[in-house]
Enzyme design. Structure first.
Site, short mmCIF file in Angstrom:
data_model
loop_
_atom_site.label_atom_id
_atom_site.label_comp_id
_atom_site.label_asym_id
_atom_site.label_seq_id
_atom_site.Cartn_x
_atom_site.Cartn_y
_atom_site.Cartn_z
N VAL A 279 0.83 -1.21 0.00
CA VAL A 279 0.00 0.00 0.00
C VAL A 279 0.86 1.25 0.00
O VAL A 279 0.56 2.25 -0.67
CB VAL A 279 -0.96 -0.01 1.22
CG1 VAL A 279 -1.67 1.33 1.34
CG2 VAL A 279 -1.98 -1.12 1.07
N ASP A 326 -4.82 19.22 -43.45
CA ASP A 326 -5.61 19.36 -44.66
C ASP A 326 -5.56 20.84 -45.07
O ASP A 326 -5.30 21.71 -44.23
CB ASP A 326 -7.06 18.94 -44.36
CG ASP A 326 -7.91 18.87 -45.61
OD1 ASP A 326 -7.35 18.62 -46.69
OD2 ASP A 326 -9.13 19.08 -45.51
#
Length: 876
Positions: A279, A326
């Site tokens: 942990v 583009d």
């Protein structure tokens, strides 16, 4: 490959085994068995539960689950519940993100027309588009969506908007004649129509050649299914770190467990110790913290017109080294504008024309009168080229509506793709005149005189050659050119094609889809930031190159190639040439993916921008797919990682800047979490080696990792952005997040915090109470880790970055202190967290020890940055 565009009408019908009467009834079942239905098919996709449980494959998550199960058996229910809750929440978030990214093919399906008009058994009927078969005779007219790919058999002035496939908004003039070239781009296949295109003008009879997944749209669907979504550099780095950390934790826990058993501890106590160590080592909240920081970063980016669809793509922006963009609508304005006018032997800019010139007035009026487009308010309706003429006339005080009222159209010869001409007939101040516009080569072949300021004169061969040269120069500059001519009549007439000869030449108007005003600056910013801008477009090479030169994408050494050239290159040849090519023209979706992959294979992080369906596969393949928000199709948006609300290329540069800053902030958050966890690990290891009592319980460590650590980590993600982030080169994706320098600081800072924690632990032990020692160690570790957030803001001391400039960090400290105080003060929580109430008498010691790491680390930072500054000055 069936190149139907190379075949005559009869050859197409024979090859498809059909006729102009259509498919006969008895053939339908056979063809249905052979070709199936006309629909796009998705590959089998993982269901909800499969996707959900796949989220648990992470090694760190597995270790946490094992720790949770052991806690359950040991009746440590609080720890088990917290562990299971965290892992399940993370899995739900991951599952939701997965299904959000799977919408692209569904959007593609919506492009299909629901109804198709076909001829079967020599009868015109309507059928659902999914029932269209190869060999069907399809009837198309204005307003129809094309439901299958086909070869045009009969053409009646057909114009088709193929922007969903090619990305170019201008309607394509279709024809039925055979095309002799064997390898041509989709946009140049003028005798073919394609699924998902829109008929904008005219009508046609078409033989269906491909349906479903065999169509060009189907090929895009297949590409989108096969295109691999790339993991971001941060995800890759965290995955590698997670695996190494998991192995280290297993080995460490195994050693400690065995050592404790050999020392005589019970198996249960040894297990509890191992769980505490696991942990302490596992940053349980790491993935959640990163997700939250990214989500908050996306809110800031949304305010700057960049909407992030895939959270983890944010940090990839900081590594972008190539932007494949583009052209139409992304770098340009997606509208035609008159750029230059040639009249009376002069080339003039369209801005600042003098309407005192008779010829100029004539050509401006002609261009508006010989057009069908209209403008109402800010909205234009009609062909983009004709809208450019209307705007030109409006700019000089000639309102289209007023002109048409004053000089009404008495008759006309509509535009025809075979003639490439359009003519209208008017009464101009008592003189009947025919105005003709069209392709320069066609007009020049039909003129006999040329208009000048003082009248008309016969046109000479030298005039023709001069005009051809002007047209060539315009075309080389990427301009679209139309020629204008007139013919006088003695009386009113119903003009016909036969009248379009012996014309008087007036002039040329050249148009362009102009670059966005901010594109040039944005491209310059990209280059300054070490990012290579590349144009990938369906437009012609000359036009694309001209725009690329204007905005700085294409330099003197840059190359422009067409899709046919890319087709001939092997993947290796493309990789070897890709760095020299600045412009790709007339490319297909397959080419776009290959170009993106070629850059990626050379170690680059690639952003791909686009708006059409044709862009979607490459948007998905790219590390960052960027779709246009205004004109982008839903398919492109679904495939993209980011959507630009304003369709502005410059917004990408802002997003890159934000991405770089967010990555720095995330790295600081990770450093904060890991250094804090390292402190816990070192403290547990130290007490284990010396056979001391456990310094923390599992609940202590979960409280710190999940609550008091989380808020400062998130606050570090909100650190104000640096202004100079674009002055550096993109981050190398091969450079690990956890490099030697990073790990050194994690270990050093963790050791300093651990030393303070152990000092508190020993102080508690000196009072003869192990519970008090554990409580004091927990309190100092929690408080010092909260304060440690100020150390992790920057590599510089806090006085250089501004002590109060991050108000969120102060807020996190305040909330964390309140939560810690509740645990230490409230009896119920004291019992739950195993707190010794006597700790309240030692708060001064706790605060003092918690401040020690801040002082030590800040002194170290001041010395180190001072030495670096002196070193730079010496070199200079």
């Amino acid at each position: 490959m069936n190149n139907y565009y190379n075949l005559s009408t009869d050859e197409v019908l024979n090859k498809l085994n059909t006729s102009m009467e259509g498919i006969s009834g008895k053939e339908i079942d056979r063809l249905r068995t052979q070709y199936g239905f006309n629909e796009l098919k998705a590959e089998n996709r993982a269901g909800f539960f499969k996707v959900f449980f796949s989220q648990f494959k992470d090694f760190l998550v597995i270790i946490l689950l094992i720790a949770g199960v052991i806690s359950l058996f040991l009746k440590d229910y609080e720890s088990a519940i917290v562990i299971f809750a965290v892992t399940i929440l993370n899995s739900i978030l991951g599952t939701v993100q997965h299904f959000k990214a799977e919408k692209s093919l569904d959007s593609l399906k919506t492009l299909s027309s629901p109804i198709a008009k076909v001829i079967r058994n020599n009868e015109k009927i309507e059928i659902p588009s999914r029932e269209v078969l190869v060999g069907d005779i399809l009837l198309l007219e204005a307003g129809d969506f094309v439901s299958a790919d086909g070869r045009i058999l009969e053409n009646y002035s057909l114009q088709v908007n193929e922007s969903s496939l090619t990305g170019e908004s201008e309607s394509v003039l279709k024809e039925s004649e055979v095309i002799k070239d064997t390898e041509i781009a989709i946009g140049d296949r003028k005798n073919m129509v394609f699924t998902g295109s829109l008929i904008t003008y005219g009508r046609a009879v078409v033989a269906v050649t491909d349906i479903g997944m065999s169509t060009e749209l189907g090929k895009i669907a297949h590409l989108m299914e096969s295109a691999q979504s790339k993991e971001t550099p941060l995800q890759i780095s965290l995955d590698k770190f997670g695996k190494k950390l998991a192995v280290a934790i297993l080995i460490l826990c195994g050693i400690i467990f065995a050592a404790n058993v050999l020392r005589g501890y019970s198996l249960i106590d040894s297990f509890m110790f191992a769980i505490a160590l696991a942990v302490a080592a596992i940053p349980e909240a790491l993935s959640s913290i990163v997700t939250i920081v990214l989500a908050i970063g996306t809110q800031k980016m949304a305010k700057e017109n960049a909407i992030i669809r895939k959270l983890h793509s944010v940090e990839s922006l900081g590594s972008v080294s190539v932007i494949c963009s583009d052209k139409t609508g992304t770098l340009t304005q997606n509208k035609m504008v008159a750029e230059k006018v040639f009249v009376g032997s002069k080339v003039l800019e369209s801005r600042g024309l003098s309407m005192e010139d008779t010829l100029l007035r004539t050509i401006v009026k002609m261009s508006a009168l010989a057009s069908d487009a209209t403008i109402t308010g800010d909205k234009g309706v009609g062909d983009p080229t004709e809208l450019a003429f209307i705007k030109l006339a409006n700019n000089y005080g000639y309102e289209e509506e007023d002109l048409r009222k004053e000089y009404p159209r008495l008759s006309e010869v509509p535009f025809d793709s075979d003639r490439k001409l359009m003519s209208t007939f008017h009464n101009i101040e008592g003189q009947y005149m025919m105005f003709t516009k069209g392709a320069p080569d066609i007009i020049l072949s039909r003129v006999s005189t040329i208009a000048e300021e003082n009248g008309e004169r016969p046109i000479s061969q030298s005039d023709i050659e001069m005009l051809e040269g002007i047209n060539r120069d315009f075309s080389n500059d990427g301009l679209r050119v139309l020629a204008f001519a007139y013919k006088k009549f003695d009386s009113q007439a119903n003009i016909s094609v036969e009248d379009e000869r012996y014309l008087t030449f007036v002039g040329l108007i050249a148009m362009i889809d102009p670059p966005r005003e901010e594109s040039k600056l944005a491209v310059a910013d990209c280059i300054k930031a070490g990012i290579k801008p590349v144009m990938i477009t369906g437009d012609h090479k000359i036009t694309a190159s001209a725009i690329a030169r204007q905005i700085g994408i294409m330099t003197e050494n840059g190359r422009a190639v067409e899709g046919t050239e890319v087709e001939k290159m092997s993947d290796e040849e493309l990789r070897n040439n890709v760095e020299d090519i600045s412009v790709y023209a007339r490319v297909s979706p397959e080419h776009k993916i290959r170009i993106v992959k070629a850059w990626q294979d050379k170690g680059n992080v690639v952003a791909m921008t686009g708006d059409g369906v044709n862009d979607a596969p490459a948007l998905k393949q790219a590390d960052i797919g960027v779709a246009m928000g205004k004109v982008g199709t839903e398919v492109a948006k679904d495939a993209a990682s980011m959507i630009l609300v304003d369709d502005n290329f410059a917004t990408i540069v802002k997003a890159v800047s934000n991405g770089r800053s967010i990555y720095t902030n995330i790295k600081n958050s990770i450093k904060f979490l890991l250094s804090g966890n390292t402190a816990g690990i070192l403290a547990v290891l130290y007490t284990s080696i010396l056979a001391l009592p456990l310094p923390f319980t599992a609940m202590h460590l979960l409280f710190i990792n999940l609550l008091t650590d989380s808020m400062p980590a998130i606050a570090l993600g909100l650190e104000p952005y640096r202004k100079d982030v674009l002055n550096s080169k993109p981050r190398d994706i091969n450079e690990p997040l956890l490099n030697k320098g990073f790990l050194f600081h994690v270990l050093f800072e963790g050791a300093v915090i651990a030393a303070s924690t152990l000092a508190a632990f020993y102080y508690g032990l000196s009072k003869g109470d192990a519970t008090l020692a554990s409580t004091m160690a927990f309190a100092v570790l929690a408080l010092s880790r909260m304060i440690h957030g100020f150390n992790c803001r920057s590599k510089y001391p806090i006085y250089k970055v501004g002590i109060f400039s991050n108000k969120f960090l102060w807020g996190a400290l305040l909330i964390g202190v309140v939560l810690l105080a509740l645990v230490l003060w409230v009896p119920l929580l004291q019992s739950l967290f195993t707190i010794n109430p006597d700790v309240l008498g030692y708060l001064g010691v706790i605060v003092l020890l918690a401040l020690v790491p801040l002082v030590v680390i800040q002194i170290y930072k001041a010395i180190r940055t001072g030495m670096n500054s002196n070193s730079k000055m010496t070199k200079q």
